[in-house]
Design an enzyme around this catalytic site. Sequence first.
Site, mmCIF file in Angstrom:
data_model
loop_
_atom_site.group_PDB
_atom_site.id
_atom_site.type_symbol
_atom_site.label_atom_id
_atom_site.label_comp_id
_atom_site.label_asym_id
_atom_site.label_seq_id
_atom_site.Cartn_x
_atom_site.Cartn_y
_atom_site.Cartn_z
ATOM 1 N N LYS A 227 0.852 -1.184 0.000
ATOM 2 C CA LYS A 227 0.000 0.000 0.000
ATOM 3 C C LYS A 227 0.888 1.233 0.000
ATOM 4 O O LYS A 227 1.486 1.588 1.010
ATOM 5 C CB LYS A 227 -0.901 0.042 1.237
ATOM 6 N N GLY A 280 6.312 5.126 8.771
ATOM 7 C CA GLY A 280 5.375 6.250 8.812
ATOM 8 C C GLY A 280 5.317 6.805 10.218
ATOM 9 O O GLY A 280 6.293 6.722 10.973
ATOM 10 N N SER A 281 4.152 7.327 10.578
ATOM 11 C CA SER A 281 4.075 8.031 11.854
ATOM 12 C C SER A 281 3.789 7.072 13.014
ATOM 13 O O SER A 281 3.273 5.965 12.818
ATOM 14 C CB SER A 281 2.985 9.100 11.777
ATOM 15 N N VAL A 282 4.082 7.527 14.220
ATOM 16 C CA VAL A 282 3.869 6.727 15.425
ATOM 17 C C VAL A 282 2.387 6.355 15.606
ATOM 18 O O VAL A 282 2.077 5.182 15.854
ATOM 19 C CB VAL A 282 4.405 7.473 16.666
ATOM 20 N N PRO A 283 1.449 7.322 15.488
ATOM 21 C CA PRO A 283 0.043 6.931 15.729
ATOM 22 C C PRO A 283 -0.423 5.820 14.791
ATOM 23 O O PRO A 283 -1.147 4.915 15.211
ATOM 24 C CB PRO A 283 -0.743 8.233 15.473
ATOM 25 N N GLU A 308 9.331 1.695 11.259
ATOM 26 C CA GLU A 308 10.264 2.818 11.407
ATOM 27 C C GLU A 308 9.418 4.079 11.443
ATOM 28 O O GLU A 308 8.671 4.351 10.508
ATOM 29 C CB GLU A 308 11.260 2.862 10.244
ATOM 30 N N CYS A 342 12.676 11.863 8.105
ATOM 31 C CA CYS A 342 12.514 11.452 9.499
ATOM 32 C C CYS A 342 13.752 11.811 10.308
ATOM 33 O O CYS A 342 13.693 11.966 11.517
ATOM 34 C CB CYS A 342 12.251 9.959 9.567
ATOM 35 N N GLU A 441 7.536 16.020 16.961
ATOM 36 C CA GLU A 441 7.959 16.011 15.557
ATOM 37 C C GLU A 441 7.093 17.005 14.779
ATOM 38 O O GLU A 441 5.868 17.004 14.915
ATOM 39 C CB GLU A 441 7.777 14.612 14.959
ATOM 40 N N SER A 507 22.007 9.106 5.756
ATOM 41 C CA SER A 507 22.569 7.765 5.932
ATOM 42 C C SER A 507 22.629 7.054 4.574
ATOM 43 O O SER A 507 21.790 7.294 3.702
ATOM 44 C CB SER A 507 21.713 6.955 6.899
#
Length: 557
Positions: A227, A280-283, A308, A342, A441, A507
Amino acid sequence: MPLLPLLQRTLPRVGLRWQHRVAVEVANEPVLEFKPGSSERLALQKALNNLKGKTEAIPCVVGGEEVWTADVRYQVSPFKHSHKVAKYCYADKDLLNKAINAAVAARKEWDLRPVQDRAKIFFKAADMLSGPRRAEVLAKTMVGQAKTVIQAEIDAAAELIDFFRFNAKYAVELEQDQPLSVPPSTNSMVYRGLEGFVAAVSPFNFTAIGGNLAGTPALMGNVVLWKPSDTAVLSNYAVYKILLEAGLPPNIIQFVPADGPVFGDTVTGSEHLCGLNFTGSVPTFKRLWKQISENLDRYRTFPRLAGECGGKNFHFVHASADVPSVVSGTLRSAFEYSGQKCSACSRLYAPDSLWPRIKAMLLEEHQKIKVGDPAEDFETFFSAVIDQKSFGRIQKWIKHAETSPNLDILAGGKCDDTVGYFIQPSIIETRDPKDPIMQEEIFGPVLAVYVYPEKRYQDILQLIDSTSPYGLTGAVFAQDKAVVAEATRLLRNAAGNFYINDKSTGSVVAQQPFGGARASGTNDKPGSPHYILRWTSPLAIKETHAPLGDWKYPYMQ
Ligand code: NAD
């Protein structure tokens, strides 16, 4: 040089067991410069011209077939939102379930294919990206995700090619990693894919991450539902097509743009889910993790979870630091790709003794930053943020800075979404090191600065460690070696990628494997040999070549 012939020469296939170890030599893809008149620049300009005013139709690809649903969507160019770059459709629940069934049906045969065969597909895709398809994928990343030439090049060319080549190398070499055999038995390890399907959910900000999240599990013998992000469909589909053209059989990766929650609810509800490869995002990651734990009794196997997530990355400056390095490193880290990496630096800690010099230089260089249309004007340093939602979120942070007594906007602060979602590079000084602007963030071109009393630098290192929930990247600028050692010790858990006298971004695959812990994710280090282990379920086989003899033990006599 194309790697496929090299691979064919260096990889004698000897079935499951290897007679001797054969290293597969690969090197990082060179980053091209795109100087005026260079062949790569001409090819890129031609590819950009081809996209002008065009809207590419992008279907879902399920069961090896292109499928359209009635839920049609558009991806727009962030720096010119009147330009619809892609018309695509959302897969609904039924189509996603079809995709799961088609993937699971293809799994056994794919998993049994020798790893060398699977690796060849990825080497070939890397060669196509390195050569004939480079300009197309770069142009689609620039126009669709608002990247400058260099930001597209380090992502959609260099990093993606490196992911494909290095992971293919690691996969082939892993098979040579065999257990000890002690006569009269021989032991072997078979590196199987996981049993079920892997859901790969990718973010908008790196074309390479999409290719890696879907590609690496497939390389390791898994089947995948990919996706892509709504705002990166154009480039991600180009990568998908390249994989198919390189020989990836139908059904190994199903390409399914979808509404996030519909996708998440459907895949986590399937008994066949065996892995989630998320960036993607934490939530979003927490929501998926919770759904998986709630459905745990349904699954045939424990799903592997790799995620991540975000960061609140720091630059710590000591009084012994080289000021020009601090300024150049911070400008690049905070503002390249509009701060939407990020790893972008979003909090700078500067000692009061150096701050006047750092500030003067930062503000002088800041004036030279050109924000604009990266496809028309190659002098652009960064462009618009990805979409209206991000624009609104970042604007709120600027408003917070305007209204808070603790914060002063030193530079930037203007937002304009008439043509594209433009936000000026903004530098904000805070008198409160715990202001939310130092903790959360932002994911935009906003750099917060806290000036500390030079002598209190050890307290500041503790403060950096405890200020935000994240642990992704961070940098220390100091010439004093004792300070560097102390900072490295005190900040040991504050970052998964730690830089000394260098910026917190950039990186490189196989050089600085990437990822962080705490709220930043599961730290599985894509870009290293460890990452591929997440996508294999090894089978250990013992074969004994002598009769088993008496069942009684000698001590029993
Ligand atoms: P996001 O969480 O909004 O979206 C990520 C993906 O999840 C998208 O494809 C989205 O459509 C999908 N999604 C949303 N809701 C879902 C649901 N309920 N179920 C399943 N999928 C769902 O993040 P984003 O805005 O695309 O990316 C930005 C974030 O990603 C930032 O926090 C950034 O720091 C992080 N990021 C981290 C890394 C890393 O390596 N640590 C790399 C790139 C980006």
